[in-house]
Design a protein around this motif. Structure first.
Motif, mmCIF file in Angstrom:
data_model
loop_
_atom_site.group_PDB
_atom_site.id
_atom_site.type_symbol
_atom_site.label_atom_id
_atom_site.label_comp_id
_atom_site.label_asym_id
_atom_site.label_seq_id
_atom_site.Cartn_x
_atom_site.Cartn_y
_atom_site.Cartn_z
ATOM 1 N N PHE B 33 0.831 -1.200 0.000
ATOM 2 C CA PHE B 33 0.000 0.000 0.000
ATOM 3 C C PHE B 33 0.870 1.257 0.000
ATOM 4 C CE2 PHE B 33 -3.775 -2.385 1.365
ATOM 5 C CZ PHE B 33 -3.210 -3.473 2.002
ATOM 6 N N TYR B 35 0.251 5.288 1.132
ATOM 7 C CA TYR B 35 -0.596 6.301 1.745
ATOM 8 C C TYR B 35 0.139 7.642 1.734
ATOM 9 C CZ TYR B 35 -3.168 2.462 4.078
ATOM 10 O OH TYR B 35 -3.924 1.346 4.369
ATOM 11 N N LEU B 43 -4.449 9.218 7.396
ATOM 12 C CA LEU B 43 -3.794 8.549 6.273
ATOM 13 C C LEU B 43 -4.814 8.319 5.174
ATOM 14 C CD1 LEU B 43 -1.938 7.804 8.779
ATOM 15 C CD2 LEU B 43 -1.318 5.787 7.454
ATOM 16 N N LEU B 45 -5.378 6.554 1.354
ATOM 17 C CA LEU B 45 -4.816 5.533 0.484
ATOM 18 C C LEU B 45 -4.693 6.054 -0.941
ATOM 19 C CD1 LEU B 45 -3.932 2.547 0.233
ATOM 20 C CD2 LEU B 45 -6.328 2.003 -0.275
ATOM 21 N N PHE B 48 -2.966 0.572 -3.968
ATOM 22 C CA PHE B 48 -2.496 -0.654 -3.362
ATOM 23 C C PHE B 48 -2.329 -1.728 -4.436
ATOM 24 C CE2 PHE B 48 -6.381 -3.152 -3.374
ATOM 25 C CZ PHE B 48 -7.388 -2.209 -3.366
ATOM 26 N N TYR B 50 -2.160 -6.147 -4.755
ATOM 27 C CA TYR B 50 -2.317 -7.431 -4.075
ATOM 28 C C TYR B 50 -1.542 -8.544 -4.763
ATOM 29 C CZ TYR B 50 -5.991 -7.583 -7.601
ATOM 30 O OH TYR B 50 -6.689 -7.514 -8.775
ATOM 31 N N ASP B 59 -8.113 6.071 -2.635
ATOM 32 C CA ASP B 59 -9.020 7.216 -2.544
ATOM 33 C C ASP B 59 -8.523 8.459 -3.276
ATOM 34 O OD1 ASP B 59 -9.458 6.110 0.810
ATOM 35 O OD2 ASP B 59 -10.830 5.799 -0.872
ATOM 36 N N LEU B 90 3.740 7.119 3.210
ATOM 37 C CA LEU B 90 3.950 5.904 3.994
ATOM 38 C C LEU B 90 3.613 4.681 3.153
ATOM 39 C CD1 LEU B 90 2.269 7.238 7.198
ATOM 40 C CD2 LEU B 90 4.629 6.471 7.103
ATOM 41 N N TRP B 96 -2.210 -11.512 2.364
ATOM 42 C CA TRP B 96 -3.495 -11.587 1.672
ATOM 43 C C TRP B 96 -4.223 -12.838 2.137
ATOM 44 C CZ3 TRP B 96 -6.242 -14.956 -1.304
ATOM 45 C CH2 TRP B 96 -7.320 -14.406 -2.021
ATOM 46 N N GLU B 101 -6.173 -8.324 8.063
ATOM 47 C CA GLU B 101 -4.749 -8.561 8.237
ATOM 48 C C GLU B 101 -4.051 -7.259 8.626
ATOM 49 O OE1 GLU B 101 -4.699 -12.552 7.916
ATOM 50 O OE2 GLU B 101 -3.000 -11.256 8.358
ATOM 51 N N GLN B 103 -1.591 -4.329 8.819
ATOM 52 C CA GLN B 103 -0.655 -3.697 7.899
ATOM 53 C C GLN B 103 0.571 -3.232 8.678
ATOM 54 O OE1 GLN B 103 -2.391 -0.690 5.354
ATOM 55 N NE2 GLN B 103 -4.154 -1.963 4.854
ATOM 56 N N TYR B 104 1.734 -3.437 8.083
ATOM 57 C CA TYR B 104 2.997 -3.036 8.693
ATOM 58 C C TYR B 104 3.599 -1.929 7.850
ATOM 59 C CZ TYR B 104 2.351 -7.235 11.407
ATOM 60 O OH TYR B 104 1.827 -8.178 12.246
ATOM 61 N N PHE B 105 4.062 -0.897 8.547
ATOM 62 C CA PHE B 105 4.458 0.324 7.871
ATOM 63 C C PHE B 105 5.964 0.539 7.840
ATOM 64 C CE2 PHE B 105 0.559 2.668 6.983
ATOM 65 C CZ PHE B 105 -0.363 1.910 7.677
#
Lengths: 114, 114
Positions: B33, B35, B43, B45, B48, B50, B59, B90, B96, B101, B103-105
């Motif tokens: 992703f 952001y 934040l 989006l 993204f 997959y 958005d 970010l 998936w 799930e 999300q790790y940034f």
């Protein structure tokens, strides 16, 4: 519609005070997930907790606790005996049936003064 | 531990320049992703992905494009940077297959467009 509201833009407390950060969400999904992240001044969002909509049990992790109430659509975060290192921006987020999307609140900046 | 890295912490560019922001994750996550974070807006989006070579608009995709040629790498491209793209960017990744799930940034890239 999916929406997360964090009405508190900024909170200032003195060290050792307890502080509660509010999170109110809107969703039509019956299954959804709620998250809290911490963003220290360094910038990286750090994952704190994930909660699914079927588990309303409150959770405690050290000085952190979370209160999930479906009746009021709230997922509030309390820090007990705050410390200067808790100073950060805290984000609440919602994930519904569309796993690809997180809906973030606008964040609450917490200032903990010594 | 999940590790998401971004190529630059700070970047200064001129209006009209083409800008590349790179993100790499080392946990074999399918989802990635991008952001942008602006004060008071939380934040938002941008895009993204997959899967490799797959992308979906978020958005606020206008003015941005993305590339995912390898599973671990997701690039954000500003074709012609403008001052209103000055922001914190970010990157995040997640597994998936299941709803909610985490999300790790990454640490974020602060971009200034002059």
């Amino acid at each position: 519609a999916q929406k997360v509201t964090q009405a508190q833009t900024e909170i200032s407390v003195v060290e050792k005070e307890d502080v509660t950060l509010d999170c109110v969400y809107e969703t039509r999904d019956t299954t959804y997930y709620l998250f809290w992240y911490k963003q220290p001044p360094s910038g990286e969002l750090v994952f704190l907790i994930r909660r699914n909509s079927f588990d309303e049990q409150n959770e405690i992790s050290g000085r952190y606790s979370w209160n999930f109430q479906k009746s009021t659509s709230s997922f509030n975060f309390t820090i007990t005996a705050s410390q200067v290192v808790d100073s950060a921006v805290y984000f609440c987020a919602l994930s519904g049936y569309n796993f690809n999307k997180f809906y973030f609140g606008s964040g609450t900046k917490l200032n903990v003064k010594p | 531990d999940v590790k998401v890295t971004q190529s630059s912490r700070y970047l200064v560019k001129r209006t009209g320049e083409k800008v590349f922001l790179e993100c790499v994750q080392d946990m074999d996550h399918e989802n990635m992703f991008w952001y942008r974070q602006d004060p008071g807006l939380g934040l938002r989006l941008i895009y993204f992905s997959y899967d490799v070579k797959m992308k979906e608009k978020g958005d606020i995709p206008e003015g941005y494009s993305v590339s995912r040629e390898k599973k671990e790498r997701f690039s954000l491209i500003l074709e012609s940077a403008s001052t209103n793209q000055t922001s914190m960017y970010l990157c995040a990744s997640s597994l998936w297959g299941q709803r909610g799930e985490t999300q790790y940034f990454g640490p974020g890239t602060r971009l200034l467009v002059l």
